[in-house]
Design a protein around this motif. Structure first.
Motif, PDB file in Angstrom:
ATOM      1  N   ARG A   1      14.572  17.458  28.944  1.00 28.53           N
ATOM      2  CA  ARG A   1      14.418  17.858  27.483  1.00 28.53           C
ATOM      3  C   ARG A   1      13.500  17.086  26.646  1.00 28.53           C
TER       4      ARG A   1
ATOM      5  N   ALA B   1      11.601  21.034  19.429  1.00 26.09           N
ATOM      6  CA  ALA B   1      12.323  19.975  18.673  1.00 26.09           C
ATOM      7  C   ALA B   1      12.777  18.959  19.781  1.00 26.09           C
ATOM      8  N   THR B   2      13.085  17.741  19.044  1.00 26.19           N
ATOM      9  CA  THR B   2      13.941  17.072  20.201  1.00 26.19           C
ATOM     10  C   THR B   2      15.287  17.419  20.547  1.00 26.19           C
ATOM     11  N   GLY B   3      15.290  17.306  21.875  1.00 26.20           N
ATOM     12  CA  GLY B   3      16.547  17.800  22.497  1.00 26.20           C
ATOM     13  C   GLY B   3      16.617  19.130  23.063  1.00 26.20           C
TER      14      GLY B   3
ATOM     15  N   PHE C   1      10.959  14.199  21.741  1.00 24.86           N
ATOM     16  CA  PHE C   1      10.246  13.996  20.371  1.00 24.86           C
ATOM     17  C   PHE C   1       9.792  15.393  20.060  1.00 24.86           C
ATOM     18  N   ASP C   2       9.529  15.493  18.502  1.00 32.03           N
ATOM     19  CA  ASP C   2       9.343  16.893  18.300  1.00 32.03           C
ATOM     20  C   ASP C   2       7.750  16.950  18.349  1.00 32.03           C
TER      21      ASP C   2
ATOM     22  N   TYR D   1       3.642  15.963  17.286  1.00 27.67           N
ATOM     23  CA  TYR D   1       2.910  16.617  16.417  1.00 27.67           C
ATOM     24  C   TYR D   1       1.640  15.656  15.776  1.00 27.67           C
TER      25      TYR D   1
END
Lengths: 414, 414
Positions: free
Chosen positions: A57, A106-108, A60-61, A121
């Motif tokens: 997963r 997105a994180t996760g 980080f975003d 990003y």
């Protein structure tokens, strides 16, 4: 170690060694719902049933990419990747990632099949359906890999561990709904013709409130033990004998308060002696807390503590807490200790371990410890006035004013 | 402080100052039975209703005497006192002590009128109705005087004190049956489409268990706050807004988890912004724990914590705990800290406070700290593998191998 006269007080280390060596009782284990296990001791190793994370997963975003596609990327010559979708935690991108493609994550969020890295990003920019990546990213860059945290089969909680809030996080994340913990119970029997219960306050003349019971109940809970209060019994050897025998059958340890003393009435030690203890320590070289005594019967501790709250706390630390830790296979939790300058000379007897309550305060960037009372097991108010404990070992006769001493902190520094 | 973009992370000290300054809410106080007050904060000063001890009493086992009768006593020329009775705790001697008389006393027994000192057994001997006293004793020798411990009217527990087991001893001894404490409640709202409850484990593919909720519930209880879990809400700004608004009416603080992030979905901060906060901190300069955010609405804290257990713990320490202490008028409890030698270099970003989990162990008489993970808010297992926390301040870029560092101990040293 046989029965000792009170005049030959047993040094604390010797008393502890004898009692702990004879302590063979193992408390009952039971599975409890994981969220309720905080403050209990694990009764068995707990093993991870699955990997954590359960899938690769994003850590980080940013954008999930194939790392190979970023190999020659730079700020002047960015890699241009086609933005083909978006993945959120719990909402995976449908389908795999092909060469030259990116998915916003997105994180996760689960990494789409084919992706092996995340570009944050900050190191990329999205423009009209494409993502410009400004640097090469290595494989697994900002990826939490399946099992990198915990691998299925791994021991995550060892037997004897005192379970902390964050342990619940690990156990819950693993989907472990129940944990085996020791269910340790301690009977408290208060002896003394002078005692009345708090509910019956104010006490009649000459009587005092059984406050020690409440101190011990609270201290037991703090070390993960469930107290069972069995009431006040009179200073009568036969009655005490019967009550202790009954308590010993039902509980993992028995704590009595009062009735241990050099003079009469010393019914508790006599009563317990009739239970044929394998170890009996009558009085310890402690100040305060001299009358604290202990026996081991059928592998279980009988702690015969002073009836005075302050002295009983010493007995609790000397006998009860080490016994709980041994039964649970646990190590002692660390306690906050500071170095402070003693503001007044403290004189203590040699060959006795002294517990001096102090008030620790800060002045001009230094810590000072003001001794509150050297003697007086009855002096309760030092417990609320003080915020520290200076333990003076057996081989010293005290400390001088100005000495730097180590103090166990029991509360905030003023 | 206004709304901040996530890229300008607020340094922790600045974030805390802003939030705490705006926090004006005072929680409800209620009287609870004294024995149940452990772990709660006193909501008012508690005053002693009576003297402790309530009467002069023996502080040692021996003989109550008139000190003047022992003035010229010595081992070769003992004072001979007539033994006229016996006093036990709760069983006073009937009548007063005349000149040349002694009464046998056990520790805690009321001193007979006329007596003003206790001669310990060791310094006397009883023979045929008489007591030989071998030394002069000063007035009040081994006597606990009425009120010497606590005087009626004295403050024994100050407002804001976290009540300890021994405090219960003092309060119970004084016959205080109830104590005013703060009843602090915190709502927990978990956000995230990916979440399922532990009861629903194992989670379906792509879903994860809401473990953070349980960590926070346990941590709240440890700081004397009652958690009220309000369930999982979807990543929907309107739903989150309504739920937070409802929670804010009922509780002393609101904690949300998840949904705070640089990318989508960042519905929580948007939802809370609609409540017109007087302070809004969006993201802190912490590692891990960057997404942790906080707002103050109507003087109450809304802590918007990361959905990851490890990062949420950082947010709890930064926002929730200080807010609880401020509301309760309490000081922070001391934590165990040790000095240890770092076994490996740790590099951290400047201007960020880093929380590095370490394993502290003893070897050859020294303590060593092995860093377990510098990044990775998802890395849960460091919580159970480690037993310490190395906090690296904003003005440092880490520590070198061999540096002596201060570590907060979270569990026993192996």
């Amino acid at each position: 170690m046989g029965v000792r006269g009170f005049k030959q007080l047993t040094p604390i280390p010797e008393a502890q060694r004898a009692v702990l060596a004879a302590l063979t009782h193992v408390p009952r284990a039971a599975a409890v719902p994981t969220p309720t296990a905080v403050g209990k001791y694990a009764a068995a190793d707990v093993v991870a049933p699955a990997d954590v994370p359960p899938f690769d997963r994003a850590a980080f975003d940013g954008y999930a990419v194939r790392s190979i596609d970023t190999l020659s990327a730079s700020r002047t010559n960015p890699a241009m990747l086609k933005l083909v979708g978006k993945a959120l935690p719990g909402r995976p991108h449908q389908g795999a990632l092909g060469p030259g493609e990116a998915v916003e994550v997105a994180t996760g969020a689960p990494l789409p099949p084919g992706a092996d890295a995340v570009v944050p990003y900050e190191e990329a920019a999205a423009r009209e359906g494409y993502v410009e990546v400004y640097r090469p990213v290595p494989q697994y860059y900002y990826v939490s890999r399946r099992g990198e945290d915990v691998v299925a089969g791994e021991v995550v909680i060892r037997r004897g561990r005192l379970i902390k809030p964050w342990d619940i996080g690990v156990l819950a994340s693993l989907g472990i709904k129940e944990v085996p913990v020791y269910k340790i119970t301690a009977a408290i029997i208060s002896t003394g013709n002078e005692l009345v219960e708090l509910d019956d306050a104010p006490p009649p003349p000459g009587k005092i409130i059984n406050s020690t019971r409440h101190v011990l109940e609270a201290m037991l809970r703090e070390v993960g033990v469930e107290p069972h209060y069995m009431g006040i019994v009179p200073d009568d050897e036969d009655v005490i004998y019967e009550r202790v025998r009954e308590a010993l059958r039902e509980h993992d340890m028995v704590i009595t308060t009062g009735g241990v003393s050099v003079g009469e009435p010393d019914h508790v030690v006599s009563a317990v002696s009739r239970l044929r203890p394998s170890v009996l320590v009558h009085g310890i070289a402690a100040r305060p807390g001299r009358p604290n005594s202990a026996a081991v019967v059928e592998g279980k501790l009988i702690a015969m503590l002073s009836g005075f709250p302050v002295a009983s706390i010493v007995g609790f630390e000397v006998f009860v807490k080490p016994a709980v830790l041994k039964m649970a296979g646990a190590a002692e939790e660390p306690r906050p200790v500071v170095k402070a300058v003693l503001t007044r000379r403290v004189t203590t007897p040699i060959n006795v371990r002294s517990f001096v309550r102090v008030r620790v305060y800060r002045q001009g960037g230094r810590l000072y410890a003001e001794p509150l009372a050297v003697t007086g097991s009855g002096i309760l108010s030092t417990l609320t006035r003080g915020n520290g404990l200076l333990i003076i070992p057996e081989n010293r006769e005290g400390y001088d004013e100005g000495d730097e001493v180590e103090v166990v902190l029991l509360g905030p520094i003023e």
